[in-house]
Scaffold this motif. Sequence first.
Motif, PDB file in Angstrom:
ATOM      1  N   UNK A   1       3.341   5.770  -5.837  1.00 53.21           N
ATOM      2  CA  UNK A   1       3.239   5.777  -7.298  1.00 53.21           C
ATOM      3  C   UNK A   1       2.021   6.565  -7.770  1.00 53.21           C
ATOM      4  N   UNK A   2       0.909   6.493  -7.022  1.00 56.95           N
ATOM      5  CA  UNK A   2      -0.289   7.255  -7.374  1.00 56.95           C
ATOM      6  C   UNK A   2      -0.032   8.750  -7.265  1.00 56.95           C
ATOM      7  N   UNK A   3       0.708   9.155  -6.203  1.00 56.33           N
ATOM      8  CA  UNK A   3       1.030  10.569  -6.028  1.00 56.33           C
ATOM      9  C   UNK A   3       1.947  11.055  -7.140  1.00 56.33           C
ATOM     10  N   UNK A   4       2.906  10.206  -7.541  1.00 55.44           N
ATOM     11  CA  UNK A   4       3.820  10.566  -8.629  1.00 55.44           C
ATOM     12  C   UNK A   4       3.054  10.774  -9.942  1.00 55.44           C
ATOM     13  N   UNK A   5       2.126   9.855 -10.220  1.00 53.78           N
ATOM     14  CA  UNK A   5       1.334   9.963 -11.448  1.00 53.78           C
ATOM     15  C   UNK A   5       0.467  11.214 -11.429  1.00 53.78           C
ATOM     16  N   UNK A   6      -0.089  11.556 -10.263  1.00 56.40           N
ATOM     17  CA  UNK A   6      -0.932  12.742 -10.150  1.00 56.40           C
ATOM     18  C   UNK A   6      -0.112  14.005 -10.395  1.00 56.40           C
ATOM     19  N   UNK A   7       1.109  14.043  -9.836  1.00 57.54           N
ATOM     20  CA  UNK A   7       1.973  15.210 -10.045  1.00 57.54           C
ATOM     21  C   UNK A   7       2.368  15.339 -11.508  1.00 57.54           C
ATOM     22  N   UNK A   8       2.685  14.200 -12.140  1.00 59.63           N
ATOM     23  CA  UNK A   8       3.064  14.219 -13.550  1.00 59.63           C
ATOM     24  C   UNK A   8       1.904  14.686 -14.418  1.00 59.63           C
ATOM     25  N   UNK A   9       0.693  14.254 -14.056  1.00 56.72           N
ATOM     26  CA  UNK A   9      -0.484  14.653 -14.813  1.00 56.72           C
ATOM     27  C   UNK A   9      -0.710  16.154 -14.705  1.00 56.72           C
ATOM     28  N   UNK A  10      -0.533  16.705 -13.494  1.00 54.16           N
ATOM     29  CA  UNK A  10      -0.697  18.151 -13.308  1.00 54.16           C
ATOM     30  C   UNK A  10       0.374  18.920 -14.058  1.00 54.16           C
ATOM     31  N   UNK A  11       1.591  18.362 -14.097  1.00 50.51           N
ATOM     32  CA  UNK A  11       2.698  19.025 -14.778  1.00 50.51           C
ATOM     33  C   UNK A  11       2.452  19.097 -16.284  1.00 50.51           C
ATOM     34  N   UNK A  12       1.831  18.045 -16.825  1.00 49.62           N
ATOM     35  CA  UNK A  12       1.584  17.984 -18.260  1.00 49.62           C
ATOM     36  C   UNK A  12       0.292  18.666 -18.680  1.00 49.62           C
ATOM     37  N   UNK A  13      -0.505  19.077 -17.700  1.00 46.46           N
ATOM     38  CA  UNK A  13      -1.781  19.700 -18.015  1.00 46.46           C
ATOM     39  C   UNK A  13      -1.552  21.074 -18.650  1.00 46.46           C
ATOM     40  N   UNK A  14      -2.236  21.322 -19.740  1.00 46.82           N
ATOM     41  CA  UNK A  14      -2.120  22.597 -20.443  1.00 46.82           C
ATOM     42  C   UNK A  14      -3.099  23.598 -19.838  1.00 46.82           C
TER      43      UNK A  14
ATOM     44  N   UNK B   1       0.819  -1.210   0.000  1.00 45.04           N
ATOM     45  CA  UNK B   1       0.000   0.000   0.000  1.00 45.04           C
ATOM     46  C   UNK B   1       0.854   1.263   0.000  1.00 45.04           C
ATOM     47  N   UNK B   2       1.972   1.252   0.701  1.00 42.65           N
ATOM     48  CA  UNK B   2       2.859   2.410   0.723  1.00 42.65           C
ATOM     49  C   UNK B   2       3.396   2.717  -0.663  1.00 42.65           C
ATOM     50  N   UNK B   3       3.820   1.674  -1.373  1.00 46.75           N
ATOM     51  CA  UNK B   3       4.331   1.847  -2.734  1.00 46.75           C
ATOM     52  C   UNK B   3       3.214   2.315  -3.666  1.00 46.75           C
ATOM     53  N   UNK B   4       2.023   1.756  -3.471  1.00 50.07           N
ATOM     54  CA  UNK B   4       0.876   2.138  -4.297  1.00 50.07           C
ATOM     55  C   UNK B   4       0.550   3.628  -4.128  1.00 50.07           C
ATOM     56  N   UNK B   5       0.539   4.117  -2.879  1.00 45.82           N
ATOM     57  CA  UNK B   5       0.236   5.521  -2.626  1.00 45.82           C
ATOM     58  C   UNK B   5       1.307   6.430  -3.226  1.00 45.82           C
TER      59      UNK B   5
END
Length: 215
Positions: A92-105, A86-90
């Motif tokens: 990786x989910x946070x990393x993906x969310x940050x990457x998504x916000x970074x790529x958002x136009x 669960x720690x790894x899952x949280x």
Amino acid sequence: MTGPAVCGHQVEYERPLSSDQGGPISSETRINDRIRVPEVRLVGPNGEQVGIVRIEDALRLAEESDLDLVEVAPQARPPVCKLMDFGKFKYESAQKARESRRNQVLTVIKEQKLRPKIDQHDYETKKGHVSRFLAAGNKVKVTIMFRGREQSRPELGFRLLQKLAEDVTELGYVESSAKQDGRNMIMVLAPHKNIKAAKPKATKDSEDDSAESPA
């Protein structure tokens, strides 16, 4: 409704939670001993279907695998739980969310105001601003401001907006056609979708031109 037996238990298909099956579902994910139900539909760490097992057996399997038992579908009957870190899952989910916000136009709307009887020099200056905004990937709200008797000649503003749209057609297109708004006439231009891809090349060309220019 029941399905085929898995691991000695009869598999039940998921049913939506109804108002008589308990209170509202908590938005917080429940893990390990916080999952307080008699049995769960267990999913293995690689997505394999284990079947419906007692909560005690699910917790034992999680401990033996050095993993967490995570409730992934609390609305199911019985709830669906998965064995995972669960720690790894949280993380990786946070990393993906940050990457998504970074790529958002982020859409930015710039504004450029013109007069219906603008002279050619001022027009070229305003057109340059509009071109720069579109090249940067921003939308542009173009406003024609009428004063006094100019309000009786809306065609002047309409023709000016048409001319501007044609002059910047390589960078953008008319997203919202010219329309009267009180004393003003408004048109919205939007950049072409591929304008971002063309921008680096234009930057490189300008750098080359700069390098060739004498100091």
